[in-house]
Design a protein around this motif. Structure first.
Motif, PDB file in Angstrom:
ATOM      1  N   GLN A  98      16.313  24.913  14.325  1.00 48.68           N
ATOM      2  CA  GLN A  98      15.546  24.261  15.386  1.00 48.68           C
ATOM      3  C   GLN A  98      14.369  25.128  15.811  1.00 48.68           C
ATOM      4  O   GLN A  98      14.424  26.352  15.720  1.00 48.68           O
ATOM      5  N   PHE A  99      13.341  24.454  16.321  1.00 48.90           N
ATOM      6  CA  PHE A  99      12.108  25.123  16.730  1.00 48.90           C
ATOM      7  C   PHE A  99      11.970  25.068  18.237  1.00 48.90           C
ATOM      8  O   PHE A  99      12.342  24.079  18.873  1.00 48.90           O
ATOM      9  N   ALA A 100      11.441  26.173  18.793  1.00 47.58           N
ATOM     10  CA  ALA A 100      11.406  26.295  20.250  1.00 47.58           C
ATOM     11  C   ALA A 100      10.203  27.109  20.711  1.00 47.58           C
ATOM     12  O   ALA A 100       9.691  27.958  19.978  1.00 47.58           O
ATOM     13  N   ASP A 109       3.668  30.605  21.526  1.00 47.84           N
ATOM     14  CA  ASP A 109       4.234  30.806  20.196  1.00 47.84           C
ATOM     15  C   ASP A 109       5.456  29.925  19.962  1.00 47.84           C
ATOM     16  O   ASP A 109       6.178  29.587  20.896  1.00 47.84           O
ATOM     17  N   VAL A 110       5.681  29.604  18.685  1.00 53.64           N
ATOM     18  CA  VAL A 110       6.841  28.811  18.295  1.00 53.64           C
ATOM     19  C   VAL A 110       7.771  29.710  17.473  1.00 53.64           C
ATOM     20  O   VAL A 110       7.329  30.430  16.577  1.00 53.64           O
ATOM     21  N   PHE A 111       9.052  29.631  17.811  1.00 53.28           N
ATOM     22  CA  PHE A 111      10.076  30.396  17.124  1.00 53.28           C
ATOM     23  C   PHE A 111      11.065  29.437  16.470  1.00 53.28           C
ATOM     24  O   PHE A 111      11.234  28.311  16.920  1.00 53.28           O
ATOM     25  N   VAL A 112      11.718  29.914  15.416  1.00 53.37           N
ATOM     26  CA  VAL A 112      12.790  29.143  14.801  1.00 53.37           C
ATOM     27  C   VAL A 112      14.108  29.802  15.166  1.00 53.37           C
ATOM     28  O   VAL A 112      14.211  31.036  15.203  1.00 53.37           O
ATOM     29  N   TRP A 113      15.101  28.983  15.476  1.00 56.71           N
ATOM     30  CA  TRP A 113      16.477  29.442  15.615  1.00 56.71           C
ATOM     31  C   TRP A 113      17.193  28.976  14.364  1.00 56.71           C
ATOM     32  O   TRP A 113      17.259  27.774  14.079  1.00 56.71           O
ATOM     33  N   GLU A 114      17.688  29.945  13.584  1.00 56.24           N
ATOM     34  CA  GLU A 114      18.413  29.614  12.358  1.00 56.24           C
ATOM     35  C   GLU A 114      19.908  29.616  12.679  1.00 56.24           C
ATOM     36  O   GLU A 114      20.473  30.647  13.032  1.00 56.24           O
ATOM     37  N   ARG A 121      13.138  33.887  15.210  1.00 56.00           N
ATOM     38  CA  ARG A 121      11.940  34.617  14.798  1.00 56.00           C
ATOM     39  C   ARG A 121      10.706  33.739  14.894  1.00 56.00           C
ATOM     40  O   ARG A 121      10.780  32.519  14.858  1.00 56.00           O
ATOM     41  N   TRP A 122       9.583  34.411  14.987  1.00 54.11           N
ATOM     42  CA  TRP A 122       8.278  33.768  15.141  1.00 54.11           C
ATOM     43  C   TRP A 122       7.921  33.007  13.867  1.00 54.11           C
ATOM     44  O   TRP A 122       8.123  33.514  12.766  1.00 54.11           O
ATOM     45  N   VAL A 123       7.358  31.773  14.035  1.00 51.94           N
ATOM     46  CA  VAL A 123       6.902  31.011  12.871  1.00 51.94           C
ATOM     47  C   VAL A 123       5.497  30.422  13.035  1.00 51.94           C
ATOM     48  O   VAL A 123       4.879  30.044  12.051  1.00 51.94           O
ATOM     49  N   ALA A 124       5.001  30.324  14.268  1.00 50.49           N
ATOM     50  CA  ALA A 124       3.668  29.739  14.472  1.00 50.49           C
ATOM     51  C   ALA A 124       3.093  30.217  15.808  1.00 50.49           C
ATOM     52  O   ALA A 124       3.836  30.465  16.759  1.00 50.49           O
ATOM     53  N   TRP A 142       9.778  25.349   5.035  1.00 50.90           N
ATOM     54  CA  TRP A 142       8.428  25.921   5.023  1.00 50.90           C
ATOM     55  C   TRP A 142       8.366  27.278   5.711  1.00 50.90           C
ATOM     56  O   TRP A 142       7.561  28.120   5.350  1.00 50.90           O
ATOM     57  N   TYR A 143       9.209  27.528   6.659  1.00 53.89           N
ATOM     58  CA  TYR A 143       9.192  28.752   7.459  1.00 53.89           C
ATOM     59  C   TYR A 143       9.968  29.883   6.803  1.00 53.89           C
ATOM     60  O   TYR A 143      10.046  30.994   7.335  1.00 53.89           O
ATOM     61  N   GLN A 144      10.560  29.643   5.630  1.00 49.09           N
ATOM     62  CA  GLN A 144      11.370  30.628   4.945  1.00 49.09           C
ATOM     63  C   GLN A 144      10.567  31.520   4.002  1.00 49.09           C
ATOM     64  O   GLN A 144      11.136  32.403   3.386  1.00 49.09           O
TER      65      GLN A 144
END
Length: 148
Positions: A98-100, A109-114, A121-124, A142-144
């Protein structure tokens, strides 16, 4: 503006009826915090964005509220994951991640929760960057890049 940006990134994007001012205000009351300005602006144009394969790249407003309240209040998560209080989830990859936005302190900033390893971690750099990356890359991971 947001619909145009999304359409340029992914011509097949799905749009919904915009969220109204009353709905946005009610959502913020339920969440106990304001929505990030960019996210609120997007929701005023379309109540969420469906990307490739119908994935909710940006969730509808009601799902944003329900998911966040669930993640912030579900006591069973305490034994499984780090706290989610600082995050405001707004979309996913269709596979559990999920993105947050970070809400404490507020950040664009946008982070992903894996979900497999509870990493965050930061993704955008912001919502615009997130939409460009997530819709244009052509895959739910795409974020991997560079992680495997």
């Amino acid at each position: 503006m947001w619909r145009d940006l999304v359409g340029r990134a992914y011509a097949g994007a799905g749009f919904r009826t915009p969220a109204g001012p009353a709905g946005l205000s009610a959502a913020e009351r339920r969440l106990g915090c304001p929505l990030p300005a960019e996210l609120a602006g997007l929701l005023r144009e379309t109540d969420g964005v469906a990307g490739p394969y119908g994935v909710d790249t940006v969730w509808p407003l009601e799902r944003i509220v329900e998911q966040n309240l669930h993640f912030w209040k579900d006591r069973s998560f305490a034994g499984l994951y780090m706290p989610f209080d600082a995050l405001l989830f707004f979309g996913d990859n269709g596979g559990g991640d999920q993105f947050a936005f970070v809400r404490t302190p507020p950040r664009a900033d946008v982070f992903v929760w894996e979900h497999e390893d509870d990493s965050r971690r930061w993704v955008a750099r912001d919502l615009r960057d997130y939409l460009g990356r997530s819709l244009a890359e052509g895959g739910d991971d795409w974020y991997q890049c560079g992680r495997r």
